[in-house]
Design a protein around this motif. Structure first.
Motif, PDB file in Angstrom:
ATOM      1  N   TRP A   1      19.581 -36.610 -10.168  1.00  0.00           N
ATOM      2  CA  TRP A   1      20.067 -35.760 -11.169  1.00  0.00           C
ATOM      3  C   TRP A   1      19.631 -34.448 -10.964  1.00  0.00           C
TER       4      TRP A   1
ATOM      5  N   GLN B   1      22.424 -34.964 -18.038  1.00  0.00           N
ATOM      6  CA  GLN B   1      23.743 -35.473 -18.025  1.00  0.00           C
ATOM      7  C   GLN B   1      24.614 -34.936 -19.216  1.00  0.00           C
ATOM      8  N   ARG B   2      24.241 -34.613 -20.265  1.00  0.00           N
ATOM      9  CA  ARG B   2      24.898 -33.874 -21.156  1.00  0.00           C
ATOM     10  C   ARG B   2      25.247 -32.395 -20.913  1.00  0.00           C
TER      11      ARG B   2
ATOM     12  N   ARG C   1      21.859 -30.969 -10.655  1.00  0.00           N
ATOM     13  CA  ARG C   1      21.666 -29.734 -11.526  1.00  0.00           C
ATOM     14  C   ARG C   1      21.365 -28.551 -10.791  1.00  0.00           C
TER      15      ARG C   1
ATOM     16  N   ALA D   1      27.891 -32.450 -18.068  1.00  0.00           N
ATOM     17  CA  ALA D   1      28.852 -33.768 -18.395  1.00  0.00           C
ATOM     18  C   ALA D   1      30.181 -33.224 -17.972  1.00  0.00           C
TER      19      ALA D   1
ATOM     20  N   ILE E   1      16.818 -36.806 -18.063  1.00  0.00           N
ATOM     21  CA  ILE E   1      17.983 -37.259 -17.281  1.00  0.00           C
ATOM     22  C   ILE E   1      18.766 -37.022 -18.172  1.00  0.00           C
ATOM     23  N   ARG E   2      19.000 -37.732 -19.415  1.00  0.00           N
ATOM     24  CA  ARG E   2      19.880 -37.603 -20.388  1.00  0.00           C
ATOM     25  C   ARG E   2      20.559 -36.100 -20.720  1.00  0.00           C
TER      26      ARG E   2
ATOM     27  N   GLN F   1      28.365 -41.256  -9.428  1.00  0.00           N
ATOM     28  CA  GLN F   1      28.122 -42.042 -10.563  1.00  0.00           C
ATOM     29  C   GLN F   1      27.693 -43.341 -10.445  1.00  0.00           C
TER      30      GLN F   1
ATOM     31  N   TYR G   1      24.075 -44.580 -11.700  1.00  0.00           N
ATOM     32  CA  TYR G   1      24.023 -45.785 -12.672  1.00  0.00           C
ATOM     33  C   TYR G   1      22.973 -46.871 -12.273  1.00  0.00           C
TER      34      TYR G   1
END
Length: 153
Positions: A35, A76-77, A39, A80, A72-73, A89, A93
């Motif tokens: 991630w 992700q947001r 980023r 997105a 991480i979330r 992906q 996952y």
């Protein structure tokens, strides 16, 4: 002989905590790195400070894992709208699944180690304080070994 077997069982139980802890943190590190790569690749487009989770949270590994998952979330947001390849992906996952799986195994191992240590302390007729001390000692020895191994990489 029974006491020796209890000592070996207790050491084995603590290894069943320490080894999955190492695997969980390794998997978490790989997911975070994946991630982070996304980023940093798109950081010029969005100037949002995601921040890092301080290294010292390894003293409380469950909280470190929780904070890294939240980070991480957030990444992700934030990103997105960026289209990731299906392969990327899928890989990210799978990392997340591995982290969750190993975190569960680690927690289970820790609970078994605590229980086995209780049995050892009871058999040796030691105090509640001795049990608490052994649990803290073995927990942090496992965590410190984990940190040292991760720092080498």
């Amino acid at each position: 002989m029974d006491r020796l077997i209890l000592v070996l069982e207790t050491l084995g139980a603590w290894l069943l905590f320490g080894a999955p802890l190492l695997q969980a943190t390794t998997e978490l590190h790989e997911e975070v790195a994946g991630w982070e790569k996304i980023r940093s690749k798109h950081a010029a487009a969005k100037k949002i400070d995601i921040g890092k989770v301080t290294f010292w949270w390894w003293l409380l590994p469950s909280l470190k894992v929780l904070f890294e998952k939240r980070r991480i979330r957030k990444i992700q947001r934030t990103y997105a709208d960026i289209k990731l390849s299906d392969e990327t992906q899928e890989r990210l996952y799978k990392y997340a699944l591995k982290v969750n799986g190993w975190s569960g195994v680690t927690l289970g191992g820790w609970l078994v180690a605590i229980s086995t240590t209780w049995t050892l302390v009871g058999n040796l007729e030691l105090s509640l304080g001795a049990w608490i001390g052994l649990v803290i000692f073995f927990s942090y020895v496992s965590i410190i070994i984990n940190i040292k191994l991760l720092i080498k990489n």
